[in-house]
Write a protein that holds these residues in place. Sequence first.
Motif, PDB file in Angstrom:
ATOM      1  N   PRO A  54      64.743 -18.736  12.534  1.00 16.95           N
ATOM      2  CA  PRO A  54      65.516 -19.979  12.600  1.00 16.95           C
ATOM      3  C   PRO A  54      66.019 -20.312  14.000  1.00 16.95           C
ATOM      4  O   PRO A  54      66.092 -21.497  14.374  1.00 16.95           O
ATOM      5  CB  PRO A  54      66.690 -19.703  11.649  1.00 16.95           C
ATOM      6  N   LEU A  55      66.362 -19.295  14.778  1.00 17.34           N
ATOM      7  CA  LEU A  55      66.840 -19.560  16.130  1.00 17.34           C
ATOM      8  C   LEU A  55      65.737 -20.136  17.008  1.00 17.34           C
ATOM      9  O   LEU A  55      66.002 -20.997  17.862  1.00 17.34           O
ATOM     10  CB  LEU A  55      67.421 -18.283  16.741  1.00 17.34           C
ATOM     11  N   VAL A  56      64.508 -19.700  16.795  1.00 16.63           N
ATOM     12  CA  VAL A  56      63.384 -20.310  17.517  1.00 16.63           C
ATOM     13  C   VAL A  56      63.200 -21.762  17.062  1.00 16.63           C
ATOM     14  O   VAL A  56      62.901 -22.639  17.888  1.00 16.63           O
ATOM     15  CB  VAL A  56      62.097 -19.488  17.309  1.00 16.63           C
ATOM     16  N   ALA A 193      57.849 -21.704  13.113  1.00 18.06           N
ATOM     17  CA  ALA A 193      59.164 -22.012  13.677  1.00 18.06           C
ATOM     18  C   ALA A 193      59.063 -23.012  14.817  1.00 18.06           C
ATOM     19  O   ALA A 193      59.828 -23.988  14.887  1.00 18.06           O
ATOM     20  CB  ALA A 193      59.836 -20.725  14.161  1.00 18.06           C
ATOM     21  N   GLY A 194      58.123 -22.786  15.737  1.00 16.55           N
ATOM     22  CA  GLY A 194      57.958 -23.721  16.846  1.00 16.55           C
ATOM     23  C   GLY A 194      57.588 -25.114  16.367  1.00 16.55           C
ATOM     24  O   GLY A 194      58.159 -26.117  16.816  1.00 16.55           O
ATOM     25  N   ALA A 195      56.631 -25.174  15.440  1.00 18.77           N
ATOM     26  CA  ALA A 195      56.189 -26.469  14.929  1.00 18.77           C
ATOM     27  C   ALA A 195      57.303 -27.170  14.158  1.00 18.77           C
ATOM     28  O   ALA A 195      57.525 -28.384  14.320  1.00 18.77           O
ATOM     29  CB  ALA A 195      54.965 -26.281  14.031  1.00 18.77           C
ATOM     30  N   LEU A 196      58.020 -26.436  13.312  1.00 19.56           N
ATOM     31  CA  LEU A 196      59.088 -27.039  12.515  1.00 19.56           C
ATOM     32  C   LEU A 196      60.205 -27.576  13.401  1.00 19.56           C
ATOM     33  O   LEU A 196      60.755 -28.656  13.145  1.00 19.56           O
ATOM     34  CB  LEU A 196      59.646 -26.019  11.523  1.00 19.56           C
ATOM     35  N   GLY A 197      60.542 -26.838  14.454  1.00 22.82           N
ATOM     36  CA  GLY A 197      61.567 -27.335  15.364  1.00 22.82           C
ATOM     37  C   GLY A 197      61.190 -28.671  15.964  1.00 22.82           C
ATOM     38  O   GLY A 197      62.002 -29.599  16.023  1.00 22.82           O
ATOM     39  N   ALA A 198      59.941 -28.782  16.404  1.00 26.99           N
ATOM     40  CA  ALA A 198      59.482 -30.039  16.988  1.00 26.99           C
ATOM     41  C   ALA A 198      59.420 -31.150  15.938  1.00 26.99           C
ATOM     42  O   ALA A 198      59.794 -32.298  16.205  1.00 26.99           O
ATOM     43  CB  ALA A 198      58.116 -29.836  17.635  1.00 26.99           C
ATOM     44  N   LEU A 199      58.955 -30.832  14.748  1.00 29.57           N
ATOM     45  CA  LEU A 199      58.853 -31.834  13.679  1.00 29.57           C
ATOM     46  C   LEU A 199      60.218 -32.379  13.289  1.00 29.57           C
ATOM     47  O   LEU A 199      60.380 -33.584  13.074  1.00 29.57           O
ATOM     48  CB  LEU A 199      58.156 -31.230  12.465  1.00 29.57           C
ATOM     49  N   TYR A 200      61.221 -31.513  13.216  1.00 24.90           N
ATOM     50  CA  TYR A 200      62.558 -31.969  12.821  1.00 24.90           C
ATOM     51  C   TYR A 200      63.295 -32.649  13.970  1.00 24.90           C
ATOM     52  O   TYR A 200      64.361 -33.223  13.767  1.00 24.90           O
ATOM     53  CB  TYR A 200      63.358 -30.812  12.218  1.00 24.90           C
ATOM     54  N   ALA A 201      62.704 -32.597  15.159  1.00 26.93           N
ATOM     55  CA  ALA A 201      63.201 -33.409  16.276  1.00 26.93           C
ATOM     56  C   ALA A 201      62.512 -34.772  16.316  1.00 26.93           C
ATOM     57  O   ALA A 201      62.831 -35.597  17.174  1.00 26.93           O
ATOM     58  CB  ALA A 201      62.977 -32.676  17.595  1.00 26.93           C
ATOM     59  N   THR A 207      53.191 -32.609  20.939  1.00 27.65           N
ATOM     60  CA  THR A 207      54.356 -31.774  21.196  1.00 27.65           C
ATOM     61  C   THR A 207      54.512 -30.718  20.114  1.00 27.65           C
ATOM     62  O   THR A 207      54.839 -29.553  20.401  1.00 27.65           O
ATOM     63  CB  THR A 207      55.628 -32.637  21.272  1.00 27.65           C
ATOM     64  N   VAL A 208      54.274 -31.106  18.873  1.00 29.15           N
ATOM     65  CA  VAL A 208      54.329 -30.143  17.762  1.00 29.15           C
ATOM     66  C   VAL A 208      53.322 -29.031  17.990  1.00 29.15           C
ATOM     67  O   VAL A 208      53.629 -27.844  17.831  1.00 29.15           O
ATOM     68  CB  VAL A 208      54.071 -30.848  16.418  1.00 29.15           C
ATOM     69  N   GLN A 209      52.102 -29.393  18.399  1.00 32.57           N
ATOM     70  CA  GLN A 209      51.068 -28.391  18.650  1.00 32.57           C
ATOM     71  C   GLN A 209      51.471 -27.446  19.774  1.00 32.57           C
ATOM     72  O   GLN A 209      51.248 -26.231  19.696  1.00 32.57           O
ATOM     73  CB  GLN A 209      49.751 -29.082  18.996  1.00 32.57           C
ATOM     74  N   SER A 210      52.077 -27.979  20.818  1.00 31.89           N
ATOM     75  CA  SER A 210      52.507 -27.150  21.941  1.00 31.89           C
ATOM     76  C   SER A 210      53.558 -26.132  21.495  1.00 31.89           C
ATOM     77  O   SER A 210      53.489 -24.944  21.851  1.00 31.89           O
ATOM     78  CB  SER A 210      53.071 -28.036  23.051  1.00 31.89           C
ATOM     79  N   MET A 211      54.532 -26.575  20.701  1.00 36.31           N
ATOM     80  CA  MET A 211      55.578 -25.671  20.225  1.00 36.31           C
ATOM     81  C   MET A 211      55.039 -24.669  19.200  1.00 36.31           C
ATOM     82  O   MET A 211      55.484 -23.514  19.138  1.00 36.31           O
ATOM     83  CB  MET A 211      56.736 -26.465  19.635  1.00 36.31           C
ATOM     84  N   GLU A 212      54.054 -25.083  18.425  1.00 40.01           N
ATOM     85  CA  GLU A 212      53.408 -24.162  17.488  1.00 40.01           C
ATOM     86  C   GLU A 212      52.689 -23.046  18.247  1.00 40.01           C
ATOM     87  O   GLU A 212      52.776 -21.863  17.877  1.00 40.01           O
ATOM     88  CB  GLU A 212      52.433 -24.931  16.607  1.00 40.01           C
ATOM     89  N   THR A 213      52.009 -23.418  19.317  1.00 40.19           N
ATOM     90  CA  THR A 213      51.318 -22.430  20.152  1.00 40.19           C
ATOM     91  C   THR A 213      52.320 -21.505  20.824  1.00 40.19           C
ATOM     92  O   THR A 213      52.111 -20.287  20.904  1.00 40.19           O
ATOM     93  CB  THR A 213      50.447 -23.137  21.203  1.00 40.19           C
TER      94      THR A 213
END
Length: 286
Positions: A54-56, A193-201, A207-213
């Motif tokens: 969750p912190l990520v 976690a990375g993808a969800l953070g970007a999606l909820y922003a 950008t979602v793909q970048s955070m997922e990676t």
Amino acid sequence: MTKTFELNAYLGERRKLVDEAIVRALPDGGAGDPGRLKEGMRYAVLQGGKRMRPLVIIAACEAVGGAAEAALPACCALEMVHAYSLVHDDLPAMDNDLERRGQPTVHVAFGHAGGILVGDALLSQAFMALMRGADRVPAANLVAAARVLAHHSGVDGMVGGQALDLALGQDAHDLAALEQVHALKTGALYAAAGALGALYAGADADTVQSMETWGLKFGIAFQHADDILDDDQKALRAQALARVDQLVGECDALAAPLGDKAEPLRAISKWVRDRAHAAAAGVKAD
């Protein structure tokens, strides 16, 4: 930033938000609790832990311009998935662990059948928790979030990684095979976690793909560090440590275009690199 970023303070503040949100998102026990199932769900999730996934999510959300509070539904959902996986991993048919964080594991406290059902219930509850963001997140992003969570927690992610891990065991001699396990079993939920953070922003697909990676690379590095800390996979120790450095460098490159808003992401990836090197030097840092 003009002052030194304090990772521990950041994590402590965000962890408090996450813990409070998880309490609200879990079903309340007491009357109407079939077979102590709701009690078992709360027992499984509320016994502490780092809450790193969750912190990520929050760090990724903030890095792309979102607010921590907007990401809390995703935080609750992912932590429930993680908790369910631990409940099932602890079962006699898997790792047969009797304690977790100093307390009896769920199947010890609630019975073997209870452990299976608690895990099942947490997985279902995770998707209910995810939908709590329906009033804050674009509909397309919410649909994508459900897809991301299902993908990374299933046969092509965490569950598939557990199956590979059971087959491989603790005596791997090939780094690529080991990283395949790490990418699925651990990396998949961090990728989510990375993808969800970007999606909820409310971020766009690139950008979602970048955070997922970013999350995937971080998750593999995280598991390599854990292996070193737990003295596992000894034959690959030197290679794993070098990979941690490489993966963290790749994480930092992904975060670089985001500027100061990504300082928490950079601090988190540095933490996992420092953790790995400390463990390799014989210092058992948490």
